[in-house]
Design a protein around this motif. Structure first.
Motif, PDB file in Angstrom:
ATOM      1  N   SER B 105       0.828  -1.219   0.000  1.00 20.19           N
ATOM      2  CA  SER B 105       0.000   0.000   0.000  1.00 20.19           C
ATOM      3  C   SER B 105       0.856   1.260   0.000  1.00 20.19           C
ATOM      4  CB  SER B 105      -0.893   0.009   1.246  1.00 20.19           C
ATOM      5  OG  SER B 105      -0.085   0.140   2.408  1.00 20.19           O
ATOM      6  N   GLU B 172       0.320  -5.792   7.190  1.00 21.34           N
ATOM      7  CA  GLU B 172       0.003  -4.386   7.495  1.00 21.34           C
ATOM      8  C   GLU B 172      -1.207  -4.336   8.428  1.00 21.34           C
ATOM      9  OE1 GLU B 172      -0.795  -2.049   4.068  1.00 21.34           O
ATOM     10  OE2 GLU B 172      -0.969  -0.172   5.204  1.00 21.34           O
ATOM     11  N   GLY B 175      -4.586  -3.773   7.079  1.00 23.33           N
ATOM     12  CA  GLY B 175      -5.129  -4.768   6.152  1.00 23.33           C
ATOM     13  C   GLY B 175      -5.342  -6.130   6.775  1.00 23.33           C
ATOM     14  N   ALA B 184      -1.476  -8.091   2.029  1.00 22.46           N
ATOM     15  CA  ALA B 184      -1.011  -6.868   2.702  1.00 22.46           C
ATOM     16  C   ALA B 184       0.386  -7.103   3.263  1.00 22.46           C
ATOM     17  CB  ALA B 184      -1.994  -6.471   3.803  1.00 22.46           C
ATOM     18  N   GLU B 190       3.577  -7.717  -5.943  1.00 26.77           N
ATOM     19  CA  GLU B 190       2.214  -7.330  -5.576  1.00 26.77           C
ATOM     20  C   GLU B 190       1.256  -8.086  -6.488  1.00 26.77           C
ATOM     21  OE1 GLU B 190       2.072  -3.127  -6.089  1.00 26.77           O
ATOM     22  OE2 GLU B 190       3.754  -2.774  -4.713  1.00 26.77           O
TER      23      GLU B 190
END
Lengths: 288, 511
Positions: B105, B172, B175, B184, B190
């Motif tokens: 993110s 995270e 998340g 996350a 990704e």
């Protein structure tokens, strides 16, 4: 017995069916005398795993070092026993269903035929797999599963024959003399309907062997280490690169066996059709 | 969380590394990027790194990083943690997080994220496969943005602490509740898209913290229905690499010139015995099976010789691994017969059981037939009970079997981690129930957990556990086998060993 030998004799006149009879005789003898094999089909020798054809192992060895030829010969017993068991199950239930439905008609016929329709609507292989999932993997489960899928064919053939014979003079004559329904069905009509039943027996044998092999190929046939042609094909597929000849013999024998049954079935159908055209139906059976 | 005790003494101090020594390609070979096309044999379940199931192994270490990593030899090296200090009484560890690490993110990695991850891992419902590893944790605190202090309920052996850090992959905090559907992590890649049942595409994390990585800009995973199809795709050039194929295909393709890469984290195949009823409640009868396993043949036939024979449930990277047991408890039909005779059981009693087989596991079918053959040679005839996978798993986890083959994991880490496998559980064992019928084994595992002293003391605990395992004989290991084996086109290089054989794409590139 005399009639049987007569039919066999006429079969042997045709080269195709004669070859088929000869091949099936060899297969049947192999199944009967499989215990006398020089190499034990169950004996493992891990040091000789996946060997190619040699003087000692004519068709090579499988992944556990077992002789492929011996296992194919022993596999004949598995296939023929499954076929015989399946035919017995199918005939045991299919013939009475067809006789009762055709003889009595009305609601009994409707109910029995709807039951047969339901069986016919079920895909044979899926039905057999579901049944084996319930009963567990064994030879008995295999022939029960295959046999049940053969019931509709027997029931329909016998019903059609019964309907055709039901109003014939020799049947009504037995009724007039006080013959019971059971006597009429099993002693009067059935002996006159055996020709198509015999053909169906042979046809179902080929279907049963194929279905048993298909179940084994899908991994739900007889449990290892019992040899089965379908199981050998399945395992052979996994070792296609290492041992390309692994599946060769079981594949050829399976194909020829099914082809032989099919050839005999067709020849029988043709012979009995001719015979029916010239024969006379009586309470004692067909005479010509 | 509880405050950590003062008086922390450094017993292990690791300097902050700017670069990691984990990558296998090193600097001796410049690799080019591009799109790496990977064939796999099963779809993933979800993006939660705590869902540590083998079907997710191709994704986890590409979307997430661990606090530390192990080398192939089992040595710890920094990853998201640049240093970790274990107190001299082994009751706590202080972890220093790396600077400049960001999640997918864009948010920076902080101690709060690690704390949130530990909280999830410690939850019996949310912690999934990581939960058992956190049973040693008493609490944690975050004195600053880059420091996490984890305290333990009692002194914990160093290797067990390292296992915990290796198993911790920060998620995270923002998340964590949606991590099953939205990854996350801080990983090198990704998620770009996923087509259920077809494949997954990953793209490089532009802000990844490891210099020069990931090499390939894009990784596409394509799901194949079977091993042969995946191998054919590799041979035809449709994919560059197959991850998780069979050992036999790996052997064949390796012989044909393809690169075969095996990680240090295999599984161990184990003949599991239900010792709660006859004839397996007889110790001598069970011990006979130590000598009844033709391990060399089993490995060669079932796994194309890829793996190692083992008489104990350890991979060679395990600190408890002891190869001498392989000779002492090798295949010996005469010794097996002698133990069968010593059992005092009649022939009928010794044959009164069935061997449960997972019919969809080709190797298990082979191994079971080999044991059946060995038993037959010893005069004992038994039947195989071959079932479909779902039915077999139900019987396995419910303890509804006499004996069966099944693999075990966590065999290359701290020895007591073997108790995460159902047959080796010391509590809530689904096969043995309560109380555990092998108290010596339970005590030996507890002794290993408590062995925080000298090297000799630790080794003595391991040796004792090994002896107890052999004598108890409720599980007979036969061989290691690879999960996550990599077969790749010769044009690829840069494979990274991962302690659990997870797939690491970030270092792989084209020559």
């Amino acid at each position: 017995m005399k009639a049987a030998f007569g039919i066999l004799g006429r079969l042997m006149i045709r080269p195709g069916s004669a070859l088929a009879v000869l091949f099936l005789t060899i297969i049947a003898l192999a199944a009967i005398f499989a215990d006398l094999l020089p190499l034990d089909p169950f004996r493992q020798n891990l040091l000789h795993s996946l060997e190619g054809p040699s003087a000692q192992y004519w068709f090579g060895t499988d992944e556990l070092g077992r002789d492929i030829l011996s296992r194919v010969v022993y596999g004949a017993r598995t296939s023929l026993l499954t076929a015989a068991g399946a035919v017995a199950v199918a005939a045991l239930f299919g013939i009475p269903i067809g006789l009762i439905g055709g003889f009595f008609g009305g609601w009994r016929d409707a109910a029995l035929m709807r039951f047969v329709d339901v069986l016919l609507a079920l895909p044979a292989i899926l039905f057999a797999m579901a049944l084996i999932a319930v009963l567990g993997r064994s030879q008995v489960a295999a022939f029960i599963a295959v046999g049940i899928t053969g019931i509709p064919a027997f029931a329909r053939i016998v019903r059609a024959q019964t309907l055709a014979l039901r109003k014939r003079d020799f049947v009504t004559a037995v009724e007039s003399f006080g013959g019971s329904s059971g006597y009429n069905m099993f002693r009067t009509i059935l002996p006159n309907a055996w020709s198509p039943i015999l053909v169906q027996v042979v046809v179902l044998c080929s279907i049963a062997i194929l279905l048993e092999a298909a179940l084994a190929f899908l991994g739900v046939g007889v449990a290892p280490p019992t040899p089965s042609w379908g199981e050998m094909l399945r395992t052979g597929k996994s070792y296609l690169y290492e041992a390309p000849t692994y599946a060769l013999l079981p594949g050829i024998v399976l194909t020829l066996t099914i082809l032989s049954f099919d050839t005999i079935g067709r020849a029988l159908g043709s012979l009995l059709e001719d015979r029916h055209d010239t024969g006379t139906a009586t309470a004692g059976g067909v005479t010509s | 969380m509880r405050k950590r005790l003062s008086g922390l003494v450094k017993v292990l101090s690791v300097a902050a590394f700017a670069a990691l020594p984990m990558t296998a390609h090193a600097a001796d070979e410049a690799l080019e990027g591009g799109t790496l096309r990977v064939g796999i044999l099963a779809d993933m379940t979800n993006f939660d790194p705590m869902q540590f199931s083998s079907v997710n192994f191709f994704l986890i270490k590409n979307l997430y990083d661990s606090l530390i990593e192990y080398t192939a030899e089992g040595e710890p090296v920094p990853s998201l943690a640049t240093a970790w200090e274990i107190a001299d009484d082994n009751t706590s560890v202080t972890v220093t997080l790396r600077d400049g690490v960001t999640f997918a993110s864009g948010a920076p990695l902080t101690a709060e994220d690690v704390a949130a991850t530990l909280e999830k891992a410690s939850d019996p419902e949310k912690g999934k496969n990581v939960y058992p590893t956190t049973s040693i944790i008493d609490g944690w605190e975050t004195p600053d943005e880059k420091t996490v202090v984890i305290t333990f309920k009692s002194p914990v052996p160093t290797r067990q602490i390292l296992d915990l850090l290796e198993f911790t992959m920060p998620i995270e905090k923002a998340g964590i509740d949606t991590v099953e559907t939205v990854p996350a992590g801080t990983g090198a890649y990704e998620l770009e898209n996923r087509a259920v049942g077809q494949g997954v595409t990953l793209t490089a994390n532009a802000d990844y913290w490891r210099e020069g990585e990931p090499v390939a800009e894009t990784v596409t995973f394509t799901i194949f229905s079977d091993d042969a199809s995946a191998s054919a795709a590799l041979e035809s050039g449709s994919v560059d690499l197959v991850y998780g194929g069979s050992a036999r295909s790996a052997k064949r393709l390796g012989d044909a010139g393809y690169t075969v890469f095996r990680g240090p984290g295999p599984l161990v195949q184990v003949f599991r015995i239900n010792a709660t009823h006859a004839p397996f409640d007889n110790a001598a009868f069970r011990q006979a099976f130590n000598h009844l396993m033709e391990r060399d043949g089993m490995l060669r036939v079932a796994y194309a010789g890829i793996g190692e024979v083992v008489a104990l449930p350890w991979a060679p990277a395990s600190p408890a691994f002891d190869a001498s047991f392989n000779d002492t408890y090798g295949y010996d039909i005469d010794k097996a017969k002698a133990l069968f005779a010593e059992s005092g059981l009649s022939d009928a009693e010794m044959s009164d059981w069935t061997l449960l087989v997972n019919g969809t596991d080709e190797a298990a079918v082979i191994l079971s037939q080999i044991v059946q053959g060995s038993l037959s040679e010893a005069g004992i005839d038994i039947e195989l009970d071959v079932r479909e996978s779902a039915e077999w798993i139900e019987a396995l986890l419910g303890g509804d079997f006499d004996a069966t083959f099944a693999g075990i994991g966590n065999v290359q880490k701290f020895p007591s981690r073997v108790a995460t496998n159902s047959i080796y559980r010391t509590v809530n064992n689904p096969v043995f129930g309560e109380p555990h019928p092998f108290p010596d084994y339970v005590e030996a595992i507890a002794a290993v957990d408590a062995a925080v002293g000298s090297e000799d003391e630790v080794k003595a605990a391991y040796d004792h556990l090994n002896t107890v395992l052999i004598e108890s004989a409720f599980a007979i290991p036969t061989n290691t086998y690879d999960v996550g084996i990599v077969v790749a086109s010769p044009k690829l290089a840069g494979f990274t060993p991962e302690i659990d054989n997870l797939f690491v794409a970030r270092t792989i590139g084209f020559k």
